[in-house]
Every structure is written in C-alpha cells, then in structure tokens.
Enzyme design. Structure first.
Site, PDB file in Angstrom:
ATOM      1  N   ASN A  24       0.868  -1.185   0.000  1.00  0.00           N
ATOM      2  CA  ASN A  24       0.000   0.000   0.000  1.00  0.00           C
ATOM      3  C   ASN A  24       0.900   1.230   0.000  1.00  0.00           C
ATOM      4  OD1 ASN A  24      -1.870   1.995   0.410  1.00  0.00           O
ATOM      5  ND2 ASN A  24      -2.317   1.461   2.552  1.00  0.00           N
ATOM      6  N   TRP A  25       1.045   1.812  -1.183  1.00  0.00           N
ATOM      7  CA  TRP A  25       1.969   2.946  -1.311  1.00  0.00           C
ATOM      8  C   TRP A  25       1.396   4.243  -0.753  1.00  0.00           C
ATOM      9  CZ3 TRP A  25       3.967   2.507  -7.098  1.00  0.00           C
ATOM     10  CH2 TRP A  25       4.717   1.342  -7.227  1.00  0.00           C
ATOM     11  N   LYS A  26       0.109   4.232  -0.469  1.00  0.00           N
ATOM     12  CA  LYS A  26      -0.554   5.471   0.013  1.00  0.00           C
ATOM     13  C   LYS A  26      -0.314   6.609  -0.991  1.00  0.00           C
ATOM     14  CE  LYS A  26       0.072   3.606   4.581  1.00  0.00           C
ATOM     15  NZ  LYS A  26       0.050   3.822   6.019  1.00  0.00           N
ATOM     16  N   HIS A  29      -9.643   1.614   4.898  1.00  0.00           N
ATOM     17  CA  HIS A  29      -8.360   1.812   5.594  1.00  0.00           C
ATOM     18  C   HIS A  29      -8.556   2.842   6.712  1.00  0.00           C
ATOM     19  CE1 HIS A  29      -4.216   2.851   6.395  1.00  0.00           C
ATOM     20  NE2 HIS A  29      -3.869   1.721   5.783  1.00  0.00           N
ATOM     21  N   GLY A  62       2.673  -0.982   4.460  1.00  0.00           N
ATOM     22  CA  GLY A  62       2.699   0.426   4.086  1.00  0.00           C
ATOM     23  C   GLY A  62       4.122   0.901   3.878  1.00  0.00           C
ATOM     24  N   GLY A  63       4.700   1.508   4.913  1.00  0.00           N
ATOM     25  CA  GLY A  63       6.016   2.141   4.821  1.00  0.00           C
ATOM     26  C   GLY A  63       7.084   1.278   4.170  1.00  0.00           C
ATOM     27  N   GLY A  99       2.146   2.532  10.866  1.00  0.00           N
ATOM     28  CA  GLY A  99       3.127   3.605  10.697  1.00  0.00           C
ATOM     29  C   GLY A  99       3.826   4.024  11.976  1.00  0.00           C
ATOM     30  N   SER A 110       3.138  -1.748  10.679  1.00  0.00           N
ATOM     31  CA  SER A 110       4.582  -1.768  10.927  1.00  0.00           C
ATOM     32  C   SER A 110       5.213  -3.129  10.635  1.00  0.00           C
ATOM     33  CB  SER A 110       4.896  -1.302  12.355  1.00  0.00           C
ATOM     34  OG  SER A 110       4.482   0.052  12.523  1.00  0.00           O
TER      35      SER A 110
HETATM   36  C1  PEP Z   1      -1.018   0.420   6.285  1.00  0.00           C
HETATM   37  O1  PEP Z   1      -1.135   1.633   6.173  1.00  0.00           O
HETATM   38  O2  PEP Z   1      -1.875  -0.340   5.852  1.00  0.00           O
HETATM   39  C2  PEP Z   1       0.166  -0.072   6.957  1.00  0.00           C
HETATM   40  C3  PEP Z   1       0.180  -1.303   7.374  1.00  0.00           C
HETATM   41  O3  PEP Z   1       1.194   0.832   7.113  1.00  0.00           O
HETATM   42  P1  PEP Z   1       2.617   0.527   7.819  1.00  0.00           P
HETATM   43  O4  PEP Z   1       3.110  -0.774   7.255  1.00  0.00           O
HETATM   44  O5  PEP Z   1       3.463   1.688   7.426  1.00  0.00           O
HETATM   45  O6  PEP Z   1       2.361   0.445   9.273  1.00  0.00           O
END
Ligand code: PEP
Length: 237
Positions: free
Chosen positions: A8-10, A92, A221-222, A165, A200
C-alpha cells in the site's frame, strides 16, 4: 490459497517515474511459490504501471461506491476493473479518519465484488480499545466486520490503528488469535476469507506473523516503499 503480500503505497511516490521504478522492483521480485504480491499505487499511476508490468497484480487504495454516471471526481469499480485492478483496499483507517463510515465501506466492498474485484476490507481498533482487553477489541471489530459482503471471496486486513506507521507492530501471536477469530466469524457467510495482518510489518518481523497459518499475508505500508525491504518481506513467507 496463496498468501498475499500487499504493498500500500498510500500517497507516494510523487512522480510517475519513481512509481514506475518502484513497480519494476516489485515486478522483478523472485516470489516464492504460494505467494501473490499485489501492488496498490496511487490511482493515477495504475494504468501506466499495468502497461509496463503486465504480470504485476494490481490493487487500488479506494473506489467510489457509486455506479457509473455524473459523479465528479469519483472512480468506480468498473473503471478499476478495466484497468486490470484485481484487489481494492476499502475502509483503511486513514480513510476512516477522514470520515469514511462503515456503511460506505460496506457499499464499496459490495461494488467491488459486483465488478469482480476482491475487496481488502480493513478493520482495526484504536489503542484505547486495545487497552480494554480482547473482548472489547472483538466487539469493536464485530461492527466493522459487518461491512464484509456475504457470499464473496474476501480479504480482511486486521490492522490495529496504533500499529500503523508507528514502528510498533502487534504481538504476532495476538494478531494470529484475532485473525483466527475473524475467519471463524466470517466463514459461515462468505465464500472464502483470507485475513492479513497490517501495522509496521518489516523484514525483521514478517516471518513471525506469517509462521501462523491463520495469517494469510501482510498489508505493508512504509516498508513497501523500499524495494529491498519489500523484497525481504515477500521472501520471508
Ligand atoms: C497500512 O497503512 O496499511 C500499513 C500497514 O502501514 P505501515 O506498514 O506503514 O504500518
């Protein structure tokens, strides 16, 4: 069923050139058997990424709940389907924070299913609910899980809000217990369900989550913005 590792690149990256580079990294990964990698870029990049990487499984980060028509700014399931999108994230927590309600999440998930796109319905509790204990978490999630469409192949991403995050992932055993409970709750009324963990996820902790079969993959995400880290997560499976 394959495990899903979803990037998920956001709202990243900020140029199409960088998006194409990142997508090429994901498309070039040596993916272990039994794993499917899905990349969910910002919507304006989807078509170019799809054309440049015909074998990459495409996701989207949201969709309109409306049918085709006079809806300025909306992008519906029919358009996503035509672009080759196979999975769409709905509900989300970052969208819920902007006002997305369970009713909208349900309508979006249903619209996806009707167009042949698999919804990835995100659920997860805030820290205050977690601090009240497991029963409070389950009660919170039960109302969010009502948005999951009946009779469909669905993916649920269990993402404790406080883990997203933050650099502090959930305890893998606890996430697996919740994933098992979610699957048990939904199995009587869906065609199939896979429960992902998100929050995370990193190359260091991915194996701990994936070692329990209740966790059918990861929503990342990140770490998905770093080709090396994302590749390590995909290969941790
Ligand atoms: C997300 O936004 O779905 C996510 C899991 O982000 P991160 O991995 O950065 O916590």
């Amino acid at each position: 069923m394959d495990r899903l590792i979803v990037a998920n690149w956001k709202q990243n990256p900020s140029t199409l050139a960088d998006a194409l580079t990142l997508a090429a990294g994901a498309a070039g990964l040596n993916v272990p058997a039994g794993v499917t990698v899905v990349v969910a870029p910002p919507l304006p990049y989807v078509a170019s990424i799809g054309q440049a990487n015909p074998f990459l499984v495409l996701g989207a980060q949201d969709l309109s709940l409306l049918p085709p028509g006079a809806h300025t700014g909306e992008v519906g399931a029919d358009i996503l389907k035509d672009l080759g999108v196979r999975y769409v994230i709905v509900g989300h927590s970052e969208r819920r924070a902007l006002g997305e309600m369970d009713g909208n999440v349900a309508a979006k998930a249903q619209a996806a299913v009707e167009s042949g796109i698999t919804p990835i319905v995100c659920v997860g509790e805030p820290r205050g609910v977690r601090e009240q204990g497991t029963e409070a978490v389950k009660m919170f999630l039960t109302s969010q899980l009502a948005s999951v469409p009946d009779g469909a192949d669905v993916v649920v991403a269990y993402e404790p809000i406080w883990a997203i995050g933050s650099g502090t992932a959930d305890d893998p055993a606890s996430a697996a217990d919740i994933a098992r409970w979610i699957a048990g709750l939904l199995e009587p009324r869906v065609k199939s369900v896979r429960v992902l963990y998100g929050g995370s996820a990193t190359p260091e902790n991915a194996s701990a989550f994936l070692s329990d079969p209740a966790i059918g993959g990861l929503l990342v995400g990140g770490a998905s913005l770093d080709a090396v880290k994302f590749g390590a997560i995909v290969n941790a499976t």
